[in-house]
Each structure stands twice: as structure tokens, then as C-alpha cells.
Design an enzyme around this catalytic site. Structure first.
Site, PDB file in Angstrom:
ATOM      1  N   ILE A   1     -42.564 -13.378  -0.330  1.00 28.35           N
ATOM      2  CA  ILE A   1     -41.284 -13.220   0.267  1.00 28.35           C
ATOM      3  C   ILE A   1     -40.563 -14.809   0.427  1.00 28.35           C
ATOM      4  CG2 ILE A   1     -41.129 -11.106   1.287  1.00 28.35           C
ATOM      5  CD1 ILE A   1     -41.760 -12.502   4.000  1.00 28.35           C
ATOM      6  N   GLY A   2     -41.617 -15.800   0.229  1.00 30.35           N
ATOM      7  CA  GLY A   2     -41.048 -17.235   0.493  1.00 30.35           C
ATOM      8  C   GLY A   2     -42.112 -18.349   0.180  1.00 30.35           C
ATOM      9  N   VAL A   3     -41.838 -19.276  -0.354  1.00 33.84           N
ATOM     10  CA  VAL A   3     -42.674 -20.353  -0.675  1.00 33.84           C
ATOM     11  C   VAL A   3     -42.199 -21.610   0.257  1.00 33.84           C
ATOM     12  CG1 VAL A   3     -43.965 -21.806  -2.256  1.00 33.84           C
ATOM     13  CG2 VAL A   3     -43.265 -19.263  -2.925  1.00 33.84           C
TER      14      VAL A   3
ATOM     15  N   GLY B   1     -43.849 -25.698   1.982  1.00 32.46           N
ATOM     16  CA  GLY B   1     -44.866 -26.867   1.594  1.00 32.46           C
ATOM     17  C   GLY B   1     -46.090 -26.601   2.240  1.00 32.46           C
ATOM     18  N   PHE B   2     -46.246 -25.597   3.115  1.00 36.57           N
ATOM     19  CA  PHE B   2     -47.557 -24.964   3.583  1.00 36.57           C
ATOM     20  C   PHE B   2     -48.429 -24.153   2.702  1.00 36.57           C
ATOM     21  CE2 PHE B   2     -50.286 -22.293   6.187  1.00 36.57           C
ATOM     22  CZ  PHE B   2     -51.054 -23.283   6.840  1.00 36.57           C
TER      23      PHE B   2
ATOM     24  N   LYS C   1     -47.592 -19.875   0.523  1.00 34.93           N
ATOM     25  CA  LYS C   1     -46.765 -18.743   0.381  1.00 34.93           C
ATOM     26  C   LYS C   1     -46.780 -18.057   1.309  1.00 34.93           C
ATOM     27  CE  LYS C   1     -47.698 -18.731  -4.811  1.00 34.93           C
ATOM     28  NZ  LYS C   1     -48.279 -17.686  -5.755  1.00 34.93           N
ATOM     29  N   VAL C   2     -45.480 -17.081   1.458  1.00 32.86           N
ATOM     30  CA  VAL C   2     -45.490 -16.179   2.742  1.00 32.86           C
ATOM     31  C   VAL C   2     -45.318 -14.682   1.983  1.00 32.86           C
ATOM     32  CG1 VAL C   2     -44.099 -15.351   4.782  1.00 32.86           C
ATOM     33  CG2 VAL C   2     -44.268 -17.840   4.100  1.00 32.86           C
TER      34      VAL C   2
ATOM     35  N   ASP D   1     -37.644 -29.909  12.300  1.00 33.34           N
ATOM     36  CA  ASP D   1     -37.508 -29.223  10.844  1.00 33.34           C
ATOM     37  C   ASP D   1     -36.259 -28.356  11.082  1.00 33.34           C
ATOM     38  OD1 ASP D   1     -39.212 -28.140   7.815  1.00 33.34           O
ATOM     39  OD2 ASP D   1     -37.379 -29.312   8.098  1.00 33.34           O
TER      40      ASP D   1
END
Length: 711
Positions: free
Chosen positions: A481-483, A485-486, A488-489, A599
């Protein structure tokens, strides 16, 4: 009328002679010009200059030494790049020795000391330890070479008498040496009598009675300028080694258009090879780039520094095309520098800026140039050259006072006692930590055998890797559901059917372990309805995994633009802004020390099933300053377009940095567009700059998201 016939070859010879005379007249001709090849009976040529062997000296130079030891070495022992006859010989001094030189022209003189260590009989010159002084200034104090390359120490002394005496003093049980010596007068205009301090509103620094040491002389554009190409025989080193971020810089060279004028700098200030090269802020990929180009220099503590900036716009053919800011450390050396105003609108005309930096309490000096916000021209910044000169202190020293760095007997005693007490304290702390760890481990093991909640072996928030794999169907890509810098989510479902967001750290992540630990530390201590909750984490098998409450409606960014979410009404947007502000306010005020997010952006504001806002992603967060401090000094972190300009320039972090970033989010909410949109016309690419321009024009209504018109 009689016409004289001149043969062609004689005419060519005559023209060449005239041209040479004209050229020579344009070069600086020093009144005092002592170039000495120490320890040699022969002269040595270096470029177009001749160093006289010390046996060929006239009565204007006298060496007084109890014992003359002339040392020499073979050319094979000298590094190839330095294979000059100048470094094949040296004068060795076993006792205090003096060079006395007659001075014809009073004023500033170069004093350059040349050193290259080699072995001669029982003397290893790299073991020499000595001091050099002149005019009541200590130029070198217990000096010893630490490298096997030639070293040139360069000073500027203001000589007001008819003689200069340089004293060379060997340290106890040691000796001294010198390969070459230069004492050369310089133009009167080279160094001003006084210069304004950059970090003080006080009076100007008086330089008339001070000695200066050249610490750095740098040519931007990443090219070397050899002494042969400088009218004052200076060497300028390339700037690349001092740059912080190489990808921000574009090296340029265009020496032809450099235009020296009667009112501007002369070639003695800096040659065309310096003003004709430059390091520019590289804005080709992003014309709205709003950052600084920064160079780092190591300096000695406890000294003031004269810093000279060299500028020449060798790119723009029209004046008024360039305005930028200049910084030293966190201070403005010049705000909104417009070169066209400084050079009477003459194209490619040089300009230099002198400032003094007060006594340094850190061993690092930074120099930056960056785009100015107060200009309608194309944003850019540049620098052609830089000189950093150390100013003698109140003791007449130009070298670190080694004695003052040694602890006194009382300090030594205090140090010993402090170390002893510290060691005992550390031992006690380690023992306590060990005891608590053993006790906690036993309790964790006991709890684990009794309870396996949510498929996790829990120690506080800790989940097993097997439970995480099961929750994400072995990290099924369809659940991403997201990508960031840390990493993938993933959307995941725990055994009790709780929906969660699972962030899996990428092994190639630049943020990595520090962000992982920070996120756990921050969210395990804070609970607020407008902060995303941390449910747990997993650190098995070198994994870094974070588990959060799942936010059904995604990010604020997705609702504003670029996704299939329905548009938010004005009331919904206001409620989201208020909720986000409450979350940030809790971070800043909810504990003894504030937490600075670092951030804040629309992608880090998440919405639950009721579209209630929650601030997320604390991997870059930082503990705020103590009560008696105004800021935290730290490297710049954050997202482009949202960064607080003061934080970017000064690297001084405060809660206000979050407030600025949140202000950018408010603009996004109002405009319904990305912060940076390269697809738009240049004046609209940067949302904040565009908004400020419209605000000044009284045309703020043009900012509003079309979906909000009349609503």
C-alpha cells in the site's frame, strides 16, 4: 619624406620585444624579492623564478648560525610530482639561527617556508622539531612534518622597519631545517587595513598590526592554478575535496571573458584562471532547486580568520541575471548579493568580498552559497575562488600553543580522579543493566509460555517473523500500500482479524537501523488520538519490521491530488489541518523535552475511517533542545519542498522547522497540487514561491483548488 625600411625578421623581433615589454609591465614587479635555495651552492629554477643558492647571496641577506650543515639528497628519493631542484638540498640548524634581510619597501611581504624531509647522514629531517618567529610573531611552534611530501607554509607580515629577522629555534634535543625561503613584497592593496566581522555588530577587525597565515587557497571549478600562472606566485588547489554534496555542483571554465576594470580587482587579487572558473549550483534537473552549495574546511581552535570570496559571472551575457546568498558557518557573509550592482553592470567583471570570522570554538569552518528568495531572476548561486587566512592571536601566535593544550598537574590529578570515578560509575551502571536484562528475560520467557497473543511471542511490542509472514501472506506484492525510503508498506491481518500496516525495512535502505530504533522509541512512549499508534515490531533474522494501526483512508496527499480518493470538502480539510496541528503540538509539548518530527508533509498525515488525521512516520524525529539551549545542531533531514530554509542553511533544528513544514502542508490543502510540479511553467513549479509571489500581488485567489471555488 624618408621611409625607413626594416627587414621582416627585424620587424618581427622588434614587435615581439615590445609585446614582451608591455606584458612585463602588466605583471607585478616586487621591490623586495628574496628567493633562497637553502643548503645549496647552485641556483634552482622553479617556473620563471630563480632561487639563489645561499653561497651566492649578497650582503642584503645574512645567515647567522653557529654551525652550517648543508644536506642534499638524490632526485630518486623525491616524489616524482615534486622533482624540483629546490627540494634536493636543505640547511640544517642545530642551534638558534637567524636570517637577516634588508627591506627596501615597507609594508606586507610574503614569507614562504619550504620543507621536504629526507635522510642525510645521521639526520632524518622528518624527525626535526623546531619553531620559526619574526617581527614578534611565532609562525611555527614545535613544528614537525607529518608527511613525506613538500610542504609550503605561507605568511603575510607587515614590515615597518628596514630589516626583517627570521629566527629558527630547534626544540629541546632536536634540530631544524629549511629547503627554501621566500621573502617578497606584495601590492599595498592586497590586504585591507580593517575588515568587518561577519558574526558581530562590533567594530572592524584591525589587520595592520597582525600577521596572517594562508590556511586554504581554493580555486572553484575544480582546477589547479600553479604559481607560474599567478602574478604573485600563489598556488590554488581544486575545490572538489572540500565539497559536501558533489551532485549539487556544476564545474565551469570560461576564462576568456574575464573583464578586469580600473575600479575592480586586479590580477594581483586573483588571476584570470581563478575568476574564469567557477562552481555553480546545478539547477539543470530542477530549476527550482533551493539549496546551498557548501564547502568544509578544518581549522585551528581559538583563532580569528580572514575569509575572502572571489566572484565573477562568466556565464550570463547580461547584467542583473544573478543574485544569491553567501554564508560562513551559520552567518550571512552577504544576503542577496547582486554582482551586477557590485561591478557597475559590467559583464564578467570580478568582485571579491572580505569578512572576518571571530575566534573559532569549533575545528570546522563551512562556506556556502545558495539561491536567494528575494529575486525574480533565474535562481542560481556560484563561487569562483576562496582564501582563508588565520589571524595572529593576542600572544602573537599563528600556530597552536602546544603548551596550553597540556593539562596542568592539578588538571592531571582531576583527570585521574575523574577517570577512576567514571570507571566505577560505569561498572555500577553495567551491573544494573545486566541484572535488569536477566530479570526481564526470565519474565519474558515466563510470559511467552503462558500467552501467545496475535500469533506473536511478545516482549512488549515484539512480534515473531512467522506471525508477520502469515499476516502479509508471505509479503504478497498485491498487499503493498506504499513505498518509502525505509522500505515497502503492506496491508496485513493479524490472527484476531485486526487490520494493520506493516512496514518492512529494505536491506538497501539508507535510513536503516537508526530510523527503525527511533520509530520504536518515539511511538512506544507517546499516545495521542492524532498520532498513528505503533502496535509492534519484529527484529528477527536481520529484519526490521514495524506494525502500525491500519489507516483506511490513506494519506492526505492522496486525497488532494494524484489518486482515486474523492475530493475533500473545505470543512473536511480544515478538520484534518486542526487534527494534524494538535498531533504536532502534542509532540512539541507533551514531555519534558519536545520531539521534533523533521518530516512533516501531506504523505505523512494519514486518515482513519472517519477521515480523522493522524501524524505518522517518526523515523527522522529528533529530541528537541534543552531548556538552556535554543536549537539542536544536526545534519539536515527531511523532504524537498518542505524543508525550513533556516534549518537548511544553519543546520540548527527547532520546533519552528516543523511549523514551517506544516505551513507548506496548509498551502497544499488550499491549492490541491504538489509542492514541486515540474510539468508546470517555471514560475509555478515551486508551490511555495508561486504562492508568495501571488500573495504579494494581491492575487491569492489564483492559488485556490478549483474544487473549492465558491465553496
Amino acid at each position: 619624406m624618408m621611409i625607413m625600411y626594416i627587414p621582416k625578421f627585424k620587424l618581427c623581433f622588434w614587435l615581439l620585444s615590445v609585446l614582451c615589454l608591455i606584458n612585463c609591465s602588466l605583471e607585478f614587479d616586487p621591490t623586495d624579492n628574496y628567493l633562497i635555495n637553502c643548503g645549496s651552492s647552485t641556483n634552482a629554477s622553479v617556473g620563471n623564478r630563480v632561487f639563489l643558492g645561499d653561497s651566492n647571496l649578497n650582503s642584503s641577506i645574512v645567515l647567522s648560525t653557529p654551525q652550517k650543515i648543508r644536506a642534499n639528497t638524490s632526485s630518486s628519493s623525491i616524489p616524482f610530482s615534486y622533482s624540483s631542484d629546490l627540494y634536493k638540498t636543505a640547511e640544517i640548524y642545530t642551534e638558534i639561527s637567524n636570517y637577516t634581510l634588508s627591506v627596501t619597501k615597507h609594508g606586507r611581504h610574503w614569507v614562504r617556508l619550504h620543507f621536504f624531509p629526507f635522510v642525510y647522514q645521521s639526520y632524518n629531517l622528518s624527525h626535526a622539531k623546531f619553531s620559526v618567529s619574526g617581527l614578534n610573531f611565532t609562525l611555527l611552534r614545535d613544528f614537525q612534518l607529518t608527511e613525506d611530501n613538500p610542504v609550503i607554509k605561507e605568511y603575510l607580515l607587515n614590515i615597518a622597519s628596514d630589516k626583517l629577522v627570521l629566527t629558527i629555534t630547534p626544540s629541546s634535543k632536536s634540530f631544524a631545517f629549511l629547503n627554501a625561503l621566500e621573502v617578497v613584497s606584495v601590492p599595498d592593496e592586497l590586504i585591507p587595513d580593517s575588515v568587518k566581522p561577519v558574526d558581530s555588530a562590533g567594530s572592524n577587525e584591525n589587520l595592520v598590526n597582525q600577521a596572517l597565515e594562508t590556511v586554504f587557497r581554493v580555486n572553484m571549478g575544480n582546477t589547479t592554478v600553479n604559481p607560474q600562472n599567478d602574478t604573485l606566485s600563489r598556488e590554488w588547489v581544486p575545490d572538489e575535496a572540500f565539497l559536501k554534496s558533489h551532485n549539487l555542483v556544476q564545474f565551469l571554465s570560461n576564462p576568456k571573458p574575464v573583464n578586469y576594470t580600473k575600479v575592480g580587482p586586479t590580477k594581483e587579487i586573483a588571476p584570470p584562471s581563478v575568476y574564469g572558473t567557477a562552481s555553480w549550483l546545478n539547477t539543470e534537473r530542477d530549476p527550482t532547486l533551493n539549496v546551498n552549495v557548501t564547502w568544509y574546511f578544518n581549522v585551528d581552535l581559538g583563532f580569528k580568520y580572514l575569509v575572502r570570496f572571489h566572484f565573477c559571472d562568466i556565464i550570463n551575457n547580461q547584467p542583473g541575471q544573478l543574485m544569491f546568498n553567501v554564508f560562513i558557518n551559520s552567518w550571512y557573509a552577504y544576503k542577496h548579493l547582486d554582482l551586477s550592482n557590485k561591478t557597475s553592470n559590467l559583464v564578467a567583471s570580478p568582485y571579491y568580498l572580505d569578512v572576518v570570522l571571530s575566534e573559532s570554538h569549533v575545528d570546522m569552518l563551512t562556506v556556502s552559497v545558495g539561491t536567494s528568495s528575494d529575486t525574480s531572476v533565474y535562481p542560481n548561486a556560484m563561487l569562483n575562488g576562496l582564501e582563508i587566512m588565520k589571524i595572529s592571536n593576542s600572544k602573537g601566535l599563528l600556530d597552536v600553543d602546544a603548551e596550553s593544550l597540556k593539562p596542568s598537574s592539578k588538571a592531571k590529578t582531576g583527570l585521574i580522579v575523574g577517570v577512576a570515578v567514571g570507571a566505577v560509575f560505569i561498572f555500577m551502571v553495567l551491573a544494573l543493566v545486566f541484572f535488569m536484562a536477566v530479570r526481564r528475560r526470565k519474565r519474558t520467557y515466563s510470559d511467552a509460555t503462558k500467552n501467545k497473543s496475535n500469533g506473536a511471542t511478545e516482549s512488549g511490542y515484539r512480534f515473531s517473523f512467522a506471525a508477520i509472514k502469515k499476516a502479509t501472506n508471505n509479503f504478497d506484492e498485491s498487499l503493498v500500500i506504499g513505498v518509502g525510503g525505509f522500505g515497502k508498506v503492506y496491508k496485513g491481518v493479524l490472527e484476531d482479524n485486526t487490520e494493520v500496516a506493516i512496514k518492512r525495512g529494505n536491506s538497501d535502505s539508507q535510513q536503516g537501523l537508526n530510523e527503525f530504533r527511533t520509530e520504536i522509541e518515539m511511538l512506544s512512549h507517546f499516545r495521542h488520538r492524532h498520532l498513528v499508534s505503533l502496535i509492534g515490531y519484529c527484529d528477527e533474522q536481520n529484519e526490521m519490521i514495524l506494525i502500525y494501526e491500519y489507516m483506511v483512508n490513506g494519506t492526505l496527499k492522496s486525497h488532494l491530488y494524484g489518486a482515486d480518493y474523492p475530493n475533500l470538502s473545505w470543512k473536511q480539510r480544515l478538520e484534518i489541518c486542526v487534527g494534524s496541528a494538535r498531533g504536532l503540538y502534542y509532540l512539541h509539548t507533551g514531555s519534558a523535552k519536545s520531539i521534533i518530527h523533521r518530516d512533516v508533509k501531506s504523505a505523512n498525515i494519514l486518515l482513519d475511517e472517519n477521515r480523522m488525521a493522524k501524524v505518522a512516520d517518526f523515523g527522522l524525529s529528533k529530541t528537541g533542545p534543552d531548556i538552556d539551549h535554543t536549537h539542536v545542531s544536526t545534519a539536515v533531514k527531511g523532504s524537498f519542498g518542505y524543508l525550513d530554509p533556516e534549518y537548511l542553511i544553519r543546520q540548527q533544528l527547532t520546533e519552528k522547522s516543523d511549523v514551517y513544514s506544516f505551513g507548506v502542508v496548509l498551502f497544499e490543502v488550499l491549492c490541491g497540487r504538489p509542492v514541486i510540479d515540474p510539468s508546470l511553467p517555471r514560475e509555478k513549479v515551486n508551490m511555495v514561491e508561486w504562492a508568495m509571489k501571488l500573495q504579494k500581488k494581491g492575487e491569492f485567489e489564483k492559488l485556490i483548488d478549483p474544487n473549492l471555488k465558491a465553496k
